[in-house]
Scaffold this motif. Structure first.
Motif, PDB file in Angstrom:
ATOM      1  N   ILE A  29       8.237  20.505 -10.181  1.00  0.00           N
ATOM      2  CA  ILE A  29       7.145  19.571 -10.484  1.00  0.00           C
ATOM      3  C   ILE A  29       5.978  19.764  -9.527  1.00  0.00           C
ATOM      4  N   ALA A  30       6.270  20.066  -8.262  1.00  0.00           N
ATOM      5  CA  ALA A  30       5.223  20.126  -7.232  1.00  0.00           C
ATOM      6  C   ALA A  30       5.494  21.281  -6.278  1.00  0.00           C
ATOM      7  N   ASP A  31       4.442  21.673  -5.552  1.00  0.00           N
ATOM      8  CA  ASP A  31       4.615  22.713  -4.545  1.00  0.00           C
ATOM      9  C   ASP A  31       5.206  22.110  -3.281  1.00  0.00           C
ATOM     10  N   MET A  32       5.335  22.903  -2.236  1.00  0.00           N
ATOM     11  CA  MET A  32       6.031  22.454  -1.027  1.00  0.00           C
ATOM     12  C   MET A  32       5.253  21.407  -0.243  1.00  0.00           C
ATOM     13  N   ASN A  33       4.006  21.148  -0.623  1.00  0.00           N
ATOM     14  CA  ASN A  33       3.221  20.073  -0.025  1.00  0.00           C
ATOM     15  C   ASN A  33       3.157  18.841  -0.933  1.00  0.00           C
ATOM     16  N   ASP A  34       3.989  18.825  -1.979  1.00  0.00           N
ATOM     17  CA  ASP A  34       4.038  17.737  -2.952  1.00  0.00           C
ATOM     18  C   ASP A  34       2.725  17.606  -3.722  1.00  0.00           C
ATOM     19  N   ARG A  35       2.108  18.732  -4.047  1.00  0.00           N
ATOM     20  CA  ARG A  35       0.942  18.764  -4.925  1.00  0.00           C
ATOM     21  C   ARG A  35       1.411  19.244  -6.295  1.00  0.00           C
ATOM     22  N   LEU A  36       1.089  18.492  -7.344  1.00  0.00           N
ATOM     23  CA  LEU A  36       1.605  18.773  -8.670  1.00  0.00           C
ATOM     24  C   LEU A  36       1.120  20.122  -9.189  1.00  0.00           C
ATOM     25  N   PHE A  37       2.003  20.807  -9.895  1.00  0.00           N
ATOM     26  CA  PHE A  37       1.599  21.999 -10.628  1.00  0.00           C
ATOM     27  C   PHE A  37       0.793  21.577 -11.849  1.00  0.00           C
ATOM     28  N   LEU A  38      -0.196  22.360 -12.177  1.00  0.00           N
ATOM     29  CA  LEU A  38      -1.052  22.068 -13.322  1.00  0.00           C
ATOM     30  C   LEU A  38      -0.634  22.918 -14.522  1.00  0.00           C
ATOM     31  N   GLY A  39      -0.934  22.398 -15.703  1.00  0.00           N
ATOM     32  CA  GLY A  39      -0.672  23.152 -16.918  1.00  0.00           C
ATOM     33  C   GLY A  39       0.661  22.868 -17.567  1.00  0.00           C
ATOM     34  N   GLY A  40       1.381  21.866 -17.081  1.00  0.00           N
ATOM     35  CA  GLY A  40       2.694  21.539 -17.646  1.00  0.00           C
ATOM     36  C   GLY A  40       3.817  21.959 -16.737  1.00  0.00           C
ATOM     37  N   TRP A  41       4.948  21.314 -16.918  1.00  0.00           N
ATOM     38  CA  TRP A  41       6.135  21.581 -16.095  1.00  0.00           C
ATOM     39  C   TRP A  41       7.197  22.254 -16.957  1.00  0.00           C
ATOM     40  N   TRP A  74      13.601  14.155  -0.133  1.00  0.00           N
ATOM     41  CA  TRP A  74      12.602  13.418   0.644  1.00  0.00           C
ATOM     42  C   TRP A  74      11.363  13.133  -0.197  1.00  0.00           C
ATOM     43  N   ALA A  75      10.903  14.130  -0.952  1.00  0.00           N
ATOM     44  CA  ALA A  75       9.709  13.921  -1.776  1.00  0.00           C
ATOM     45  C   ALA A  75       9.968  12.892  -2.865  1.00  0.00           C
ATOM     46  N   SER A  76      11.169  12.891  -3.432  1.00  0.00           N
ATOM     47  CA  SER A  76      11.479  11.952  -4.513  1.00  0.00           C
ATOM     48  C   SER A  76      11.577  10.519  -4.028  1.00  0.00           C
ATOM     49  N   GLU A  77      11.657  10.311  -2.706  1.00  0.00           N
ATOM     50  CA  GLU A  77      11.764   8.959  -2.157  1.00  0.00           C
ATOM     51  C   GLU A  77      10.426   8.235  -2.083  1.00  0.00           C
ATOM     52  N   HIS A  78       9.328   8.941  -2.344  1.00  0.00           N
ATOM     53  CA  HIS A  78       8.016   8.294  -2.270  1.00  0.00           C
ATOM     54  C   HIS A  78       7.925   7.190  -3.320  1.00  0.00           C
ATOM     55  N   ASN A  97       0.842  -1.184   0.000  1.00  0.00           N
ATOM     56  CA  ASN A  97       0.000   0.000   0.000  1.00  0.00           C
ATOM     57  C   ASN A  97       0.886   1.246   0.000  1.00  0.00           C
ATOM     58  N   PHE A  98       0.296   2.395  -0.304  1.00  0.00           N
ATOM     59  CA  PHE A  98       1.088   3.608  -0.483  1.00  0.00           C
ATOM     60  C   PHE A  98       0.643   4.684   0.491  1.00  0.00           C
ATOM     61  N   PRO A  99       1.592   5.259   1.251  1.00  0.00           N
ATOM     62  CA  PRO A  99       1.242   6.312   2.202  1.00  0.00           C
ATOM     63  C   PRO A  99       0.897   7.603   1.481  1.00  0.00           C
ATOM     64  N   ASN A 100       0.168   8.459   2.166  1.00  0.00           N
ATOM     65  CA  ASN A 100      -0.147   9.781   1.641  1.00  0.00           C
ATOM     66  C   ASN A 100       1.157  10.564   1.482  1.00  0.00           C
ATOM     67  N   PRO A 101       1.478  11.054   0.260  1.00  0.00           N
ATOM     68  CA  PRO A 101       2.767  11.722   0.047  1.00  0.00           C
ATOM     69  C   PRO A 101       2.956  12.974   0.897  1.00  0.00           C
TER      70      PRO A 101
END
Length: 591
Positions: free
Chosen positions: A407-419, A326-330, A124-128
């Motif tokens: 790629i993501a904000d400081m809460n690991d939420r992806l940016f929308l509209g392309g990277w 740390w985020a990339s380790e998910h 199972n996968f933890p909440n990022p």
């Protein structure tokens, strides 16, 4: 052992809730009020006993915080994590927004529902967002414990400086050391060499990163090994000459103190095969002779005035961000083969191949005075970092931005509209999706060739559009069915008043980056060494405010190389002559 027997509630618990029993070290939880009470009492007793002793020049508090107790999942930790989240977010709605808890029915209605990322079932996968915050929290709790110990010492002996030993190397990201560096009087580090081809480059990279955390002030090498360590699956020894060379390289990168673990090799215990200044073989040994020679070298450097000098600032800064690591380790990223820490090291090595010794700097430090900034896999971005990058590039600084950045904000939420998210206007490209490269599945795309001869592995970006004023420097070459053939791989984009930024759209490795740097620097309008001897010698300079300059020269190859012209007085010549550096050779010159 007596304390854990009398108070078993100080022991950490693992993610399954099982007690982590004593028998090694660090068998305590940072959030235990019972352990804190006993630890601070011991600190006070020791400080009172030794206060005024002339041999005490500094306090070294603790040892490698978080090496074995970085994460604790006990109820003490749970309550502290709830308080930490309350302080960070203010409301439970803000926590829900940050963690995206609507997904998988994880929505919270009260801070008391917040749990550490305990065991949730195999596969199972933890909440990022929660996992990222728990890593931040764990660093903070250990820091809070250190600060409590430090403050007791400072109260009783206010004139004695205080430090604790960090564990900084290319792949070490246990704690947020940039944050911790603000809490010590001077930065100290433990570093253990990487065996093999990256030995010297990884050591230099790590030393530069320590200097970044220390804000380029001199720092203290608290631990290293004279030869083999004991804790790897296989523990190679240091080759002849590496003991001296490594210590001189740490000194070159800014260390004003060179220490070892350990003085006398243990006869028993878990570290009995760990090398020492006085090895089990005794004084009649290569290690002991080299330690004595190193002592003479360090004395000569001190007498020549190296202490207090600072590493000369490079023209190039490579940005490092532990929280992006740390985020990339998910486990639910595009590829588990991609981790943030490999990219800045690869760029450091690639620049060294062209005779450029770069600075490595934390993401939240100033980038002033650098002509070129590299943003390598800085996965998390916020408006502050984006604005600083935009300001610097607009003002004339060159920026190199790699794949997997912004790629993501400081809460690991992806940016929308392309990277790359917040800085698409700076780099002038739009990434639509990632292209993982793997041999895991037969017939899958496992690499992408570049038109400049480099090769991307593990991950590439699918660049679907470029701005009208973006120049494509290299493209991908791949089977037509892949959908990547002919897509941009290296690009240049004018931004601001005649300045430029670049995006490198794939994991090229150090060799691929080194191959690509000439065309990148040509487009940037910057000079780059490209002769046959480029990269043979690592050159590091320390400068003193009194005008003295110390130049350190190291051989980066596994064969003899020619020594560049020497200008100044030779202070140290180890495995070298005035014309030749042996594979582990080093020369120090003062002028």
């Amino acid at each position: 052992m007596w304390l854990t027997q009398a108070h078993p509630e100080v022991l950490p618990r693992d993610e399954r809730g099982d007690v982590v029993w004593p028998g090694a070290r660090q068998h305590w939880r940072a959030t235990s009020p019972v352990f804190r009470e006993h630890a601070l009492r011991l600190c006070r007793a020791m400080t009172e006993h030794y206060r005024g002793h002339p041999a005490i020049v500094s306090w070294h508090v603790g040892n490698e915080y978080g090496c074995h107790n970085r994460f604790d999942y006990s109820d003490d930790a749970m309550h502290a994590f709830q308080d930490w989240c309350r302080e960070r977010y203010g409301t439970i709605d803000a926590v829900n927004e940050a963690w995206g808890t609507s997904f998988w029915s994880q929505r919270l209605t009260d801070f008391g529902q917040i749990l550490p990322p305990r065991f949730i079932g195999e596969g199972n996968f933890p909440n990022p967002g929660r996992l990222l915050d728990f890593k931040r929290f764990s660093s903070d709790m250990l820091k809070r414990f250190y600060c409590a110990e430090r403050d007791v010492l400072a109260e009783i002996t206010p004139d004695i400086p205080i430090t604790t030993n960090f564990m900084i190397s290319a792949n070490q990201s246990a704690l947020d050391y940039d944050d911790w560096a603000r809490e010590v009087d001077f930065v100290s580090n433990d570093h253990y060499f990487t065996p093999g081809a990256q030995h010297i480059d990884e050591l230099a990279y790590s030393g530069s990163l320590v200097g970044g955390f220390a804000r380029r002030r001199p720092w203290f090498l608290m631990e290293q090994s004279t030869s083999a360590v004991n804790w790897r699956g296989v523990n190679p020894r240091k080759q002849p000459g590496e003991l001296i060379r490594d210590s001189l390289l740490h000194t070159a990168m800014g260390a004003d103190a060179i220490c070892y673990f350990q003085w006398r090799q243990s006869r028993a215990g878990a570290e009995k095969f760990h090398s020492a200044m006085l090895p089990a073989a005794g004084e009649d040994s290569r290690i002991f002779y080299d330690v004595c020679e190193l002592g003479a070298d360090l004395r000569a450097l001190a007498q020549a005035g190296v202490l207090g000098s600072r590493l000369r600032r490079s023209s190039v800064a490579i940005v490092y961000d532990v929280q992006s690591q740390w985020a990339s380790e998910h486990p639910t990223t595009p590829s588990r083969d991609v981790r943030e820490w490999t990219e800045p090291l690869d760029w450091f090595v690639a620049f060294a191949e062209h005779d450029v010794t770069t600075d490595v700097t934390p993401v939240h430090t100033t980038w002033d005075d650098y002509g070129t900034i590299v943003i390598p896999c800085v996965y998390l971005f916020d408006e502050d970092v984006a604005d600083r990058l935009r300001k610097h590039v607009r003002g004339g600084v060159r920026a190199i931005v790699t794949y997997y950045s912004a790629i993501a904000d400081m809460n690991d939420r992806l940016f929308l509209g392309g990277w790359p998210g917040l800085i698409g206007d700076v780099v002038g490209v739009r990434v639509e999706e990632h292209c993982p490269l793997t041999s895991m599945y037969p017939g899958a795309l496992d690499h992408l060739d570049l038109s400049n001869g480099a090769c991307a592995h593990d991950l590439a970006d699918v660049v679907t559009s470029v701005d009208d004023d973006t120049q494509v420097l290299a493209t991908f070459t791949a089977p037509p069915t892949s959908g990547t053939d002919g897509l941009p791989a290296l690009t240049a984009h004018r931004y601001g008043d005649g300045t430029a930024a670049y995006v490198v759209a794939g994991k090229l490795g150090a060799d691929g980056i080194a191959r690509s740097l000439p065309c990148l620097f040509d487009a940037l309008g910057l000079p780059l060494a490209d002769d046959d001897a480029a990269g043979d010698v690592l050159r590091v300079v320390r400068e003193h405010e009194d005008g003295a300059v110390f130049e350190f020269l190291f051989n980066r190859r596994d064969h003899d190389v020619a020594v560049p012209d020497i200008d100044g007085d030779v202070i140290i010549m180890s495995h070298a002559t005035r014309t030749t550096l042996a594979p582990t050779g080093a020369i120090v010159v003062r002028r």
